[in-house]
Motif scaffolding. Structure first.
Motif, mmCIF file in Angstrom:
data_model
loop_
_atom_site.group_PDB
_atom_site.id
_atom_site.type_symbol
_atom_site.label_atom_id
_atom_site.label_comp_id
_atom_site.label_asym_id
_atom_site.label_seq_id
_atom_site.Cartn_x
_atom_site.Cartn_y
_atom_site.Cartn_z
ATOM 1 N N UNK A 129 51.706 44.800 2.333
ATOM 2 C CA UNK A 129 51.328 46.042 2.788
ATOM 3 C C UNK A 129 52.231 47.226 2.131
ATOM 4 N N UNK A 130 52.922 46.964 1.131
ATOM 5 C CA UNK A 130 53.745 47.890 0.633
ATOM 6 C C UNK A 130 54.856 48.662 1.182
ATOM 7 N N UNK A 131 55.604 47.972 2.381
ATOM 8 C CA UNK A 131 56.544 48.294 3.027
ATOM 9 C C UNK A 131 57.806 47.625 2.633
ATOM 10 N N UNK A 132 58.693 48.394 2.010
ATOM 11 C CA UNK A 132 59.955 47.808 1.595
ATOM 12 C C UNK A 132 61.231 47.857 2.288
ATOM 13 N N UNK A 143 69.110 33.606 5.727
ATOM 14 C CA UNK A 143 68.671 35.293 5.243
ATOM 15 C C UNK A 143 67.955 35.055 3.956
ATOM 16 N N UNK A 144 68.299 33.996 2.986
ATOM 17 C CA UNK A 144 67.429 33.851 1.747
ATOM 18 C C UNK A 144 65.937 33.575 2.113
ATOM 19 N N UNK A 145 65.871 32.585 3.035
ATOM 20 C CA UNK A 145 64.459 32.357 3.499
ATOM 21 C C UNK A 145 63.754 33.554 3.897
ATOM 22 N N UNK A 146 64.461 34.187 4.772
ATOM 23 C CA UNK A 146 63.584 35.337 5.452
ATOM 24 C C UNK A 146 63.475 36.280 4.216
ATOM 25 N N UNK A 147 64.214 36.524 3.090
ATOM 26 C CA UNK A 147 64.022 37.382 2.283
ATOM 27 C C UNK A 147 63.014 36.967 1.573
ATOM 28 N N UNK A 148 62.964 35.788 1.210
ATOM 29 C CA UNK A 148 62.002 34.962 0.169
ATOM 30 C C UNK A 148 60.439 35.223 0.894
ATOM 31 N N UNK A 149 60.329 34.818 2.135
ATOM 32 C CA UNK A 149 59.184 34.177 2.664
ATOM 33 C C UNK A 149 58.754 35.104 3.774
ATOM 34 N N UNK A 150 59.364 36.175 4.262
ATOM 35 C CA UNK A 150 58.839 37.046 5.268
ATOM 36 C C UNK A 150 59.047 38.458 4.542
#
Length: 98
Positions: free
Chosen positions: A33-36, A18-25
């Motif tokens: 893209x400005x999409x939070x 989950x940390x890697x997905x959060x950081x790198x994706x």
């Protein structure tokens, strides 16, 4: 049989992913893209997994016979990308063979 150690191993894996997905994706998508939305979607589960990781590390400290230095390394690894995978390999892998 579920023990705190087995649960910790699963939580460590999920927390690391989950940390890697959060950081790198999610974060690059937010700023490029400005999409939070992806940060919002991944942020809460990652936060819960992080808290579980910390609590479970304290719970298995005696079972694993970790000193405070080892516990510190395990806790610091949770905030470093790929750190939880290092903990698995260095501190938890030998438990499987026992």
């Amino acid at each position: 049989m579920f023990s705190f150690l087995n649960i910790f191993r699963i939580v460590a894996l999920l927390e690391g992913v989950s940390y890697l997905l959060l950081l790198f994706i999610a974060t690059p998508i937010k700023y490029i893209s400005g999409n939070p939305e992806y940060v919002k979607l991944l942020g809460m589960p990652h936060g819960v997994l992080f808290m579980l990781y910390v609590v479970l590390a304290f719970l298995i400290m005696k079972e694993m016979k970790w000193n405070t230095k080892t516990l510190g390394i395990v806790l610091i690894a949770s905030v470093i990308p790929f750190g939880t995978f290092y903990v698995e390999k260095k501190y938890l892998k030998q438990v499987v063979n026992d």
